[in-house]
Design an enzyme around this catalytic site. Structure first.
Site, PDB file in Angstrom:
ATOM      1  NE  ARG A  22      -2.671  -1.243   3.475  1.00  0.00           N
ATOM      2  CZ  ARG A  22      -2.958  -2.474   3.908  1.00  0.00           C
ATOM      3  NH1 ARG A  22      -3.703  -3.265   3.169  1.00  0.00           N
ATOM      4  NH2 ARG A  22      -2.508  -2.886   5.058  1.00  0.00           N
ATOM      5  CB  SER A  39      -2.906 -14.121   5.660  1.00  0.00           C
ATOM      6  OG  SER A  39      -3.649 -13.094   6.265  1.00  0.00           O
ATOM      7  CG  ASN A  42      -2.341 -17.833  14.220  1.00  0.00           C
ATOM      8  OD1 ASN A  42      -2.967 -16.790  14.107  1.00  0.00           O
ATOM      9  ND2 ASN A  42      -1.036 -17.909  14.066  1.00  0.00           N
ATOM     10  CB  CYS A  43      -6.821 -16.059  17.347  1.00  0.00           C
ATOM     11  SG  CYS A  43      -5.264 -15.153  17.317  1.00  0.00           S
TER      12      CYS A  43
HETATM   13  P1  FAD Z   1       2.926 -16.573  13.178  1.00  0.00           P
HETATM   14  O1  FAD Z   1       1.615 -15.921  12.979  1.00  0.00           O
HETATM   15  O2  FAD Z   1       2.956 -17.844  13.920  1.00  0.00           O
HETATM   16  O3  FAD Z   1       3.608 -16.766  11.785  1.00  0.00           O
HETATM   17  C1  FAD Z   1       4.894 -17.298  11.661  1.00  0.00           C
HETATM   18  C2  FAD Z   1       4.976 -18.076  10.352  1.00  0.00           C
HETATM   19  O4  FAD Z   1       6.325 -18.216  10.019  1.00  0.00           O
HETATM   20  C3  FAD Z   1       4.422 -19.484  10.465  1.00  0.00           C
HETATM   21  O5  FAD Z   1       3.364 -19.706   9.559  1.00  0.00           O
HETATM   22  C4  FAD Z   1       5.603 -20.380  10.136  1.00  0.00           C
HETATM   23  O6  FAD Z   1       5.241 -21.506   9.369  1.00  0.00           O
HETATM   24  C5  FAD Z   1       6.487 -19.446   9.338  1.00  0.00           C
HETATM   25  N1  FAD Z   1       7.911 -19.830   9.395  1.00  0.00           N
HETATM   26  C6  FAD Z   1       8.657 -20.093  10.479  1.00  0.00           C
HETATM   27  N2  FAD Z   1       9.930 -20.386  10.117  1.00  0.00           N
HETATM   28  C7  FAD Z   1       9.972 -20.307   8.785  1.00  0.00           C
HETATM   29  C8  FAD Z   1      11.004 -20.498   7.827  1.00  0.00           C
HETATM   30  N3  FAD Z   1      12.228 -20.850   8.187  1.00  0.00           N
HETATM   31  N4  FAD Z   1      10.707 -20.341   6.517  1.00  0.00           N
HETATM   32  C9  FAD Z   1       9.453 -19.990   6.126  1.00  0.00           C
HETATM   33  N5  FAD Z   1       8.449 -19.806   6.982  1.00  0.00           N
HETATM   34  C10 FAD Z   1       8.700 -19.951   8.295  1.00  0.00           C
HETATM   35  N6  FAD Z   1      -2.980 -14.241  20.124  1.00  0.00           N
HETATM   36  C11 FAD Z   1      -3.850 -13.314  20.564  1.00  0.00           C
HETATM   37  O7  FAD Z   1      -3.466 -12.162  20.733  1.00  0.00           O
HETATM   38  N7  FAD Z   1      -5.146 -13.649  20.826  1.00  0.00           N
HETATM   39  C12 FAD Z   1      -5.617 -14.895  20.660  1.00  0.00           C
HETATM   40  O8  FAD Z   1      -6.793 -15.170  20.884  1.00  0.00           O
HETATM   41  C13 FAD Z   1      -4.723 -15.887  20.203  1.00  0.00           C
HETATM   42  N8  FAD Z   1      -5.136 -17.151  20.066  1.00  0.00           N
HETATM   43  C14 FAD Z   1      -4.278 -18.070  19.539  1.00  0.00           C
HETATM   44  C15 FAD Z   1      -4.733 -19.361  19.361  1.00  0.00           C
HETATM   45  C16 FAD Z   1      -3.891 -20.314  18.817  1.00  0.00           C
HETATM   46  C17 FAD Z   1      -4.382 -21.705  18.651  1.00  0.00           C
HETATM   47  C18 FAD Z   1      -2.579 -19.954  18.451  1.00  0.00           C
HETATM   48  C19 FAD Z   1      -1.675 -20.973  17.817  1.00  0.00           C
HETATM   49  C20 FAD Z   1      -2.098 -18.684  18.664  1.00  0.00           C
HETATM   50  C21 FAD Z   1      -2.944 -17.731  19.216  1.00  0.00           C
HETATM   51  N9  FAD Z   1      -2.509 -16.437  19.445  1.00  0.00           N
HETATM   52  C22 FAD Z   1      -3.382 -15.503  19.926  1.00  0.00           C
HETATM   53  C23 FAD Z   1      -1.114 -16.054  19.237  1.00  0.00           C
HETATM   54  C24 FAD Z   1      -0.935 -15.385  17.902  1.00  0.00           C
HETATM   55  O9  FAD Z   1      -1.507 -16.159  16.908  1.00  0.00           O
HETATM   56  C25 FAD Z   1       0.536 -15.160  17.648  1.00  0.00           C
HETATM   57  O10 FAD Z   1       1.048 -14.342  18.669  1.00  0.00           O
HETATM   58  C26 FAD Z   1       0.782 -14.500  16.312  1.00  0.00           C
HETATM   59  O11 FAD Z   1       0.281 -15.281  15.274  1.00  0.00           O
HETATM   60  C27 FAD Z   1       2.280 -14.280  16.104  1.00  0.00           C
HETATM   61  O12 FAD Z   1       2.502 -13.765  14.842  1.00  0.00           O
HETATM   62  P2  FAD Z   1       3.865 -14.039  14.093  1.00  0.00           P
HETATM   63  O13 FAD Z   1       3.770 -13.397  12.757  1.00  0.00           O
HETATM   64  O14 FAD Z   1       4.988 -13.674  14.952  1.00  0.00           O
HETATM   65  O15 FAD Z   1       3.932 -15.597  13.931  1.00  0.00           O
END
Ligand code: FAD
Length: 820
Positions: A22, A39, A42-43
């Site tokens: 954007r 995207s 996960n929550c």
């Molecule tokens: P993620 O969203 O986990 O994304 C990281 C991505 O990186 C993953 O898809 C992984 O496959 C990819 N990856 C990792 N290593 C590599 C690599 N070497 N090469 C390519 N890809 C890679 N938070 C809240 O605030 N409220 C909620 O209600 C809540 N509920 C949740 C319920 C569940 C079941 C889960 C699992 C999580 C929940 N969370 C919640 C936590 C929240 O989802 C995470 O804090 C958030 O998604 C973190 O974002 P992120 O981008 O850091 O990681």
């Protein structure tokens, strides 16, 4: 053209990619995701497992195609970044579908690799029945298992563990939850988590607190989970939810700085030690917004915001991430638990001292006007600095409106407001939504009263930490029938001014009512009448019970099958059935209405009562027991607590007064002479056993045995100096009795209590309570009381005072008579 390579395509990575597009139509954006989905929500995963979210596709917020089409992002799913070469600004990537490896160059790199669930090396953990819930494939696998499973063990009581437990129950499984701490939901303080424990147990979750997993054993039919306590749980599947670790190996291996917990260290612009590399989401260490030091918090909101900030900075901006305050909310069956900022455990860990550095308050209030249907109470705890300048944090547990209140406080905290500012917030009000004084405003009023010295609040466990304080209960007498506070002096608020003369002005007081409002008024009366040491128990008996009662099984258990009314007394067609809607009434309203209405009924008539106050479900059980009325059913229906009562207990004549024990032959009488814990324990075990066989039991307490019957709190009565001295030397109540042997300065007694607790054996106090509720007649020997200077007011409620004649009368009708 600037090329940005993003590793990780969910919360932080996807939001960074979209924002960057954007801002810069010309940027080249490549997004690598090792999983098959980008995207996704996960929550929302636990709710799909439970069938609350029905459509799997609803979880997929954006598909790779959408990101390609709408944002012109080169999305490569099932591509894993293997290593980063900072010198040459390249990433080695493995195409997981083809099995090939290639090198991708970047100008700017964003690491958004998130975190992964912990799987510690517990024996047997590799069973395919032991799952974690983190990704879409995890969800598919778990959902498939639940289709044939009847039972599950969830290990870990954090918010994801609780959400899974709820959803597995929703899917029809029997669920046990194991948590190593003594509470679930660690962001809450211990006392606030107690309501969640009640809710979980009430919803059929078998809760194992303070216990860890020793080993798993899969025998092909199911898994046995062996706990450290020695207990073994059997289930068709296990879900592990015991925390996460950051996916920081890529960052570590290319030489970026990590903290001790493996979090990548970034600056306020979210740039790592390498200016070409930004890092966002669960994988980084953030600034703790409340204290300004470093923390790690895995939450979706911060990850999304960080992705956006990184994009702004890549596009030439100067955006700063100002820290995470840990605002979170979770649904736990019919309750919502939310928190923001620091809890009291964290303040204590940091060396802050209550009364010097910080203060706390607890308020209980309905989420909207009580007179509007559906009002439900919430419990709000606020932590703030003693100089009134800072809110440290807040926690709320309730059924409705919790999210909005925690957000109000989160905003105030973020904008640097002090606690008193909460009273000034002009919050939207109409009866279906709130009260003219919203719970958040109320927290501000109470904070102001504390800071001005107008009121002092007791800690939730102050009745234990200050056993000498007098517990003054200012509820109406009728309310105490449903629940009597142990050792309390009852003077209803309306009578307090006239009865001040009964109270000792020198004593320390902890004042109770049902929710904390009447006790505040009482405290003001007392303080202005020369009582200097008065504290209000915040949250009232409702809060006290949730923090002090381990016997949910007893109080909340389904009622015993009701006896049919005796047809010879009245024909069923004569019997009235009336309904009473007490929804919206705050405690003690419902129980007072029940009392009023049952008095107007005849034996065998039925009363159906609906209430929205969750405490009613408990109150009505003990109220019926104590008044001799029959609880036909007690359940939740459409968000209300509905109890059906039958006046009287079948053929027995009923009244709204406590029932007396009926005398029948074959009774048992026990003389309790000794005051040793083990001996008194034995006498109550025998008494309860005899009761279970339907035998009437009379226990006659004389000399040292009387100590078991003493209230555990000092009573405000005038005594001679010798009586006072004697009273101070003797143990006050069952809780303070010692073992007759191996006491070892109290260590042996404490060990015995612990062993009994671990083995789920009732404590002496519980046995006594059960015995009294089930009709054991306790007689205190009047002669021994006189000799030992013990007064009637010092004995627990329900004890009769009698001479040896009273005891001998019952002994005549007994066929067993014991002297202990
Ligand atoms: P993620 O969203 O986990 O994304 C990281 C991505 O990186 C993953 O898809 C992984 O496959 C990819 N990856 C990792 N290593 C590599 C690599 N070497 N090469 C390519 N890809 C890679 N938070 C809240 O605030 N409220 C909620 O209600 C809540 N509920 C949740 C319920 C569940 C079941 C889960 C699992 C999580 C929940 N969370 C919640 C936590 C929240 O989802 C995470 O804090 C958030 O998604 C973190 O974002 P992120 O981008 O850091 O990681």
């Amino acid at each position: 053209m600037n090329k940005t390579l993003i590793i990780g395509g969910v919360a932080g990575g996807a939001s960074c990619a979209a924002r960057l597009r954007r801002l810069d139509e010309t940027a080249e954006i490549v997004l690598l995701e090792r999983g098959a989905y980008v995207s996704y929500a996960n929550c929302g995963l636990p709710y799909y497992v439970g069938g609350v979210i029905r459509s799997r596709s609803a979880l997929l917020v954006s598909t790779p195609e959408e990101l390609r089409e709408r944002f012109r992002i080169d999305v490569r799913t099932e591509h894993e970044a293997l290593s980063i070469d900072r010198a040459n600004k390249t990433v080695t990537v493995k195409d997981l579908k083809r099995g090939t490896t290639y090198t991708e160059a970047y100008d700017t790199l964003v690491i958004a690799t998130g975190s992964s669930p912990l799987r510690p090396p517990i024996p047997g953990i590799d069973s395919p029945r032991i799952r974690s819930l983190w990704t879409v494939p995890d969800t598919d696998a778990l959902k498939k298992l639940t289709e044939t499973a009847a039972s599950a063990v969830v290990v870990g009581g954090g918010f994801i563990g609780l959400e899974i437990a709820e959803n597995l129950r929703h899917a029809g499984l029997h669920v046990a939850l194991v948590e190593a701490l003594d509470q679930v939901m660690a962001p809450l303080d211990f006392e606030m988590a107690q309501l969640l424990h009640e809710e979980l147990r009430g919803q059929g979750v078998d809760l194992h607190l303070g216990d860890g997993v020793d080993a798993f054993a899969d025998d092909g039919q199911g898994v046995t989970v062996r706990l450290k306590s020695g207990a073994a749980l059997r289930a068709d599947l296990v879900v592990l939810s015991i925390g996460v670790r950051p996916n920081s190996a890529l960052a570590r291996d290319c030489g970026l700085t990590l903290n001790a917990r493996g979090g990548v260290v970034v600056d306020e612009h979210l740039r790592s030690a390498d200016p070409s590399i930004y890092v966002v989401g669960d994988v980084i260490e953030v600034e703790d917004f409340v204290f300004g030091d470093r923390a790690m918090l895995a939450l979706a909101g911060p990850a999304n915001k960080q992705g956006r900030i990184a994009a702004d900075n890549i596009a030439g901006g100067d955006e700063v991430y100002r820290g995470t305050q840990g605002t979170s909310v979770a649904k736990v069956f019919d309750l919502t638990a939310a928190s923001t900022g620091a809890n009291e455990k964290a303040l204590i860990r940091r060396g802050l001292v209550k009364g010097e550095d910080y203060e706390t308050l607890v308020v209980t209030q309905n989420h909207h006007a009580g007179y509007y249907p559906g009002a439900a109470p919430m419990l709000l705890k606020l932590l703030f600095s003693c100089d009134g300048k800072k809110i440290f944090g807040a926690q709320i547990v309730g059924r409705e409106g919790v999210d909005k209140r925690i957000d109000d406080i989160a905003v105030a905290l973020r904008l640097g407001a002090g606690p008193v500012a909460l009273k000034e917030l002009e919050l939207a009000y109409a009866p279906p939504y709130s009260s003219a004084k919203d719970p958040v405003n109320m927290a501000g009023f109470v904070a102001e009263n504390i800071l001005n010295g107008l009121v002092r609040l007791a800690d939730w466990n102050e009745t234990e930490t200050d056993p000498e304080a007098v517990v003054l209960d200012v509820r109406e007498e009728e309310e105490t029938v449903a629940y009597a506070l142990p050792g309390a002096v009852n003077i209803p608020l309306g009578q307090l001014r006239a009865r001040l003369g009964e109270l000792d002005r020198e004593a320390r007081y902890i004042v109770f009512c049902a929710v904390g409002v009447r006790s505040y008024n009482a405290a003001r009366i007392l303080s202005q009448n020369g009582f200097a040491k008065v504290k209000v128990y915040p949250g009232g008996t409702r809060f006290y019970r949730s923090t002090h009662e381990s016997e949910w099984e007893l109080e909340g258990a389904p009622p015993a099958p009701a006896q049919e009314p005796d047809p010879t007394e009245r024909s069923t067609s004569d019997m009235k059935q009336i309904t009473l809607d007490c929804c919206g009434m705050q405690c003690p309203g419902p129980i007072m209405e029940v009392y009023k209405n049952i008095c107007a009924l005849s034996d065998g008539d039925q009363l159906e009562v609906s209430a929205s106050d969750p405490g009613f479900a408990k109150d009505i059980v003990s109220w019926c027991r104590r008044t001799g009325n029959t609880l036909v059913s007690n359940e939740r229906k459409d968000g209300a607590y509905v109890a059906v009562l039958r006046k009287g207990s079948g053929a027995a004549a009923a009244s709204a007064k406590p029932v007396a024990v009926q005398d029948t032959p074959q009774g048992k009488t026990i003389i309790v002479f000794d005051g040793d814990m083990d001996k008194v324990l034995a006498s109550f075990i025998i008494a309860n056993g005899a009761l279970a066989m339907g035998r009437p039991v009379t226990m006659f307490f004389t000399f040292w045995g009387l100590n078991a019957l003493r209230k555990d709190r000092k009573q405000p009565i005038k005594k001679t100096a010798v009586e006072r001295m004697f009273g101070a030397m003797l143990p006050r109540g069952a809780r303070r009795l010692k073992l007759s042997k191996l006491n070892m300065g109290g260590m042996g007694t404490a060990m015995m209590r612990k062993i009994m607790k671990d083995k789920h054996i009732d404590s002496l106090e519980d046995l006594m309570k059960k015995a009294m509720e089930n009709g054991v007649k306790l007689i205190a020997c009047s002669m021994s009381m006189d000799v030992m200077g013990i007064r009637k007011e010092e004995l627990i409620d329900g004890v009769e005072i009698g001479g040896v004649g009273a005891y001998l009368g019952d002994a005549e009708d007994s066929n067993v008579n014991l002297f202990i």
